[in-house]
Design a protein around this motif. Structure first.
Motif, PDB file in Angstrom:
ATOM      1  N   ARG A  44       0.963  -1.201  -0.072  1.00  0.00           N
ATOM      2  CA  ARG A  44       0.176   0.072   0.159  1.00  0.00           C
ATOM      3  C   ARG A  44       0.703   1.343  -0.014  1.00  0.00           C
ATOM      4  NH1 ARG A  44      -5.521  -0.476   1.321  1.00  0.00           N
ATOM      5  NH2 ARG A  44      -6.171  -2.571   1.645  1.00  0.00           N
ATOM      6  N   GLU A  45       1.968   1.451   1.021  1.00  0.00           N
ATOM      7  CA  GLU A  45       2.761   2.411   0.740  1.00  0.00           C
ATOM      8  C   GLU A  45       3.525   2.552  -0.649  1.00  0.00           C
ATOM      9  OE1 GLU A  45       5.530   1.989   4.173  1.00  0.00           O
ATOM     10  OE2 GLU A  45       4.142   2.214   5.709  1.00  0.00           O
ATOM     11  N   GLN A  48       1.378   4.007  -3.015  1.00  0.00           N
ATOM     12  CA  GLN A  48       1.144   5.669  -2.651  1.00  0.00           C
ATOM     13  C   GLN A  48       2.631   6.282  -3.235  1.00  0.00           C
ATOM     14  OE1 GLN A  48      -1.226   7.247  -1.755  1.00  0.00           O
ATOM     15  NE2 GLN A  48      -2.461   5.350  -1.620  1.00  0.00           N
ATOM     16  N   GLU A  49       3.666   5.562  -3.174  1.00  0.00           N
ATOM     17  CA  GLU A  49       4.895   5.915  -4.008  1.00  0.00           C
ATOM     18  C   GLU A  49       4.801   6.190  -5.436  1.00  0.00           C
ATOM     19  OE1 GLU A  49       8.890   4.724  -2.477  1.00  0.00           O
ATOM     20  OE2 GLU A  49       8.057   3.859  -0.798  1.00  0.00           O
ATOM     21  N   ILE A  51       2.005   6.800  -6.958  1.00  0.00           N
ATOM     22  CA  ILE A  51       1.172   7.910  -7.152  1.00  0.00           C
ATOM     23  C   ILE A  51       1.723   9.033  -6.910  1.00  0.00           C
ATOM     24  CG2 ILE A  51      -0.911   8.904  -6.238  1.00  0.00           C
ATOM     25  CD1 ILE A  51      -1.931   5.970  -5.641  1.00  0.00           C
ATOM     26  N   ALA A  52       2.623   9.202  -6.101  1.00  0.00           N
ATOM     27  CA  ALA A  52       3.291  10.445  -5.726  1.00  0.00           C
ATOM     28  C   ALA A  52       4.408  10.838  -6.611  1.00  0.00           C
ATOM     29  CB  ALA A  52       4.087  10.419  -4.398  1.00  0.00           C
ATOM     30  N   ASN A  55       2.428  12.209  -9.617  1.00  0.00           N
ATOM     31  CA  ASN A  55       1.741  13.415  -9.420  1.00  0.00           C
ATOM     32  C   ASN A  55       2.699  14.504  -9.451  1.00  0.00           C
ATOM     33  OD1 ASN A  55      -0.917  13.154  -9.060  1.00  0.00           O
ATOM     34  ND2 ASN A  55      -0.938  12.402  -7.294  1.00  0.00           N
ATOM     35  N   ALA A 114      -3.589  -3.190  -3.083  1.00  0.00           N
ATOM     36  CA  ALA A 114      -3.261  -2.084  -2.631  1.00  0.00           C
ATOM     37  C   ALA A 114      -3.771  -0.954  -3.619  1.00  0.00           C
ATOM     38  CB  ALA A 114      -1.608  -1.926  -2.795  1.00  0.00           C
ATOM     39  N   ALA A 118      -6.162   2.287  -3.683  1.00  0.00           N
ATOM     40  CA  ALA A 118      -5.904   3.617  -4.233  1.00  0.00           C
ATOM     41  C   ALA A 118      -6.564   4.062  -5.484  1.00  0.00           C
ATOM     42  CB  ALA A 118      -4.475   3.599  -4.488  1.00  0.00           C
TER      43      ALA A 118
END
Length: 380
Positions: A44-45, A48-49, A51-52, A55, A114, A118
């Protein structure tokens, strides 16, 4: 599967400690973004990395434009033979298949869970490495063991590298300017993992990997074909456990077992330095490939092309030449200059009078996953 449907896909390939990703816009030749998140302990983390990163200013991606998430999944067993939109029931079924891919499927599932959390508003599509080989005839996928045991425990040939074989066989026909339905091809996917595939008119009819990715060609760390009695012999005489033998055959065999090197560049350097072990290992490696080429030529009955792909296949002229050496009487002739001329693009390396064309075509599994995922989402 191929499709003319356009879209933007986030393609995820989740390993136990890494997430490889690409964002593919099928209207463009190059991906919008390519990346790797390493040392993942929590997927999950890790997502998120991803996605970051997408972005971040200058990434070239607007996350809101992504239309589907495509997931590479190692094994579909007998349950999945096509791109599949993922829901809770599909996740549960993939979980039941984990014994067929204990090193890969749990990581694939962690990434799926994950990413679904998200991107809950998007379709998520599982693209199985085995799916392209769902067309194997029964005689090609059946092992000659007790039928009841085989049926109970799912023991059969499934094959892998399906997205690569699908993409490359289709590209071969395109570059030959012929309909894929009219072209018979042997695809040699030669990387750290390696497999051969006989493709008749765009359909997989035989492949070298089996129940697992261990069978078939000699690989970087895997033995490929071996007498099954080696397992019982080592258990009885060396006192090795099942796990010990599994580690030996999957992680300490192949080129690394024969030479100490899993990278073919190191093997070639050792050969240049006069290493007998490396020279023999290369002969073993190429002899195995040549045997599969002959076998699949016979199975296909008619052959139009042989295509090399993946890291070794695309970059190692010595392997390409050695794998097809002595097959001139079968209509397979490599042009030495074409073969040794380095290029990152697709190119023909056979002579002008070679009855069977020999190609080098870079694989693009991520684009294949994106294309199949977009088509599945549109149909679903």
């Amino acid at each position: 599967m191929s499709a003319n449907i356009d879209g933007i896909a986030l393609v995820l390939n989740c390993g136990s400690s890494s997430i490889k990703y690409q964002v593919v816009d099928t209207t463009r030749e190059e991906p919008l973004a390519v990346g790797l998140v390493e040392r993942v302990t929590d997927h999950r983390e890790g997502v998120q990395e991803v996605i970051a990163s997408l972005n971040a200013p200058g990434s070239g991606v607007n996350v809101a434009d992504i239309t589907v998430v495509g997931h590479r999944v190692l094994h579909g067993g007998e349950e999945f033979s096509a791109p599949t939109i993922i829901d809770d029931a599909v996740e549960r079924t993939i979980t039941r298949l984990a014994p067929l891919g204990p090193l890969h499927i749990p990581a694939n599932l962690a990434g799926i869970s994950a990413a679904r959390a998200a991107f809950p508003h998007l379709h998520h599509v599982a693209i199985f490495d085995t799916a392209f080989h769902a067309t194997l005839p029964e005689a090609a996928y059946t092992y000659a063991i007790d039928r009841d045991i085989a049926a109970t425990y799912g023991v059969r040939r499934y094959g892998f590298h399906g997205t690569s074989h699908a993409y490359v066989s289709r590209e071969t026909a395109r570059l030959m300017d012929r309909p894929v339905e009219d072209v018979n091809t042997i695809v040699l996917h030669l990387g750290n993992g390696a497999s051969a595939c006989a493709v008749a008119g765009g359909v997989s009819v035989d492949t070298s990997m089996g129940l697992t990715p261990l069978e078939g060609l000699v690989m970087g760390t895997r033995t490929g074909d071996i007498d099954a009695a080696v397992v019982t012999h080592l258990a009885r005489t060396a006192g090795m456990s099942v796990d010990d033998i599994d580690t030996l055959l999957n992680r300490k065999s192949g080129m690394v077992g024969l030479t100490g090197f899993s990278d073919m560049r190191d093997v070639n350097a050792a050969i240049a330095d006069g290493s007998h072990e490396a020279t023999v290992a290369m002969e073993v490696y190429c002899r195995r490939i040549r045997g599969y080429v002959g076998q699949y030529y016979a199975q296909l009955g008619h052959l139009d092309a042989i295509t090399f792909t993946a890291g070794v296949g695309e970059n190692d002229a010595v392997v390409r030449a050695g794998s097809l050496a002595g097959l001139e009487e079968l209509g397979i002739k490599i042009d030495e200059t074409r073969n040794t001329t380095r290029s990152k693009g697709a190119r023909l390396i056979s002579t002008d009078d070679s009855r069977i064309q020999v190609w080098v075509i870079p694989t693009n599994e991520e684009r294949e996953i994106a294309t199949q995922s977009i088509a599945a989402a549109a149909a679903g």
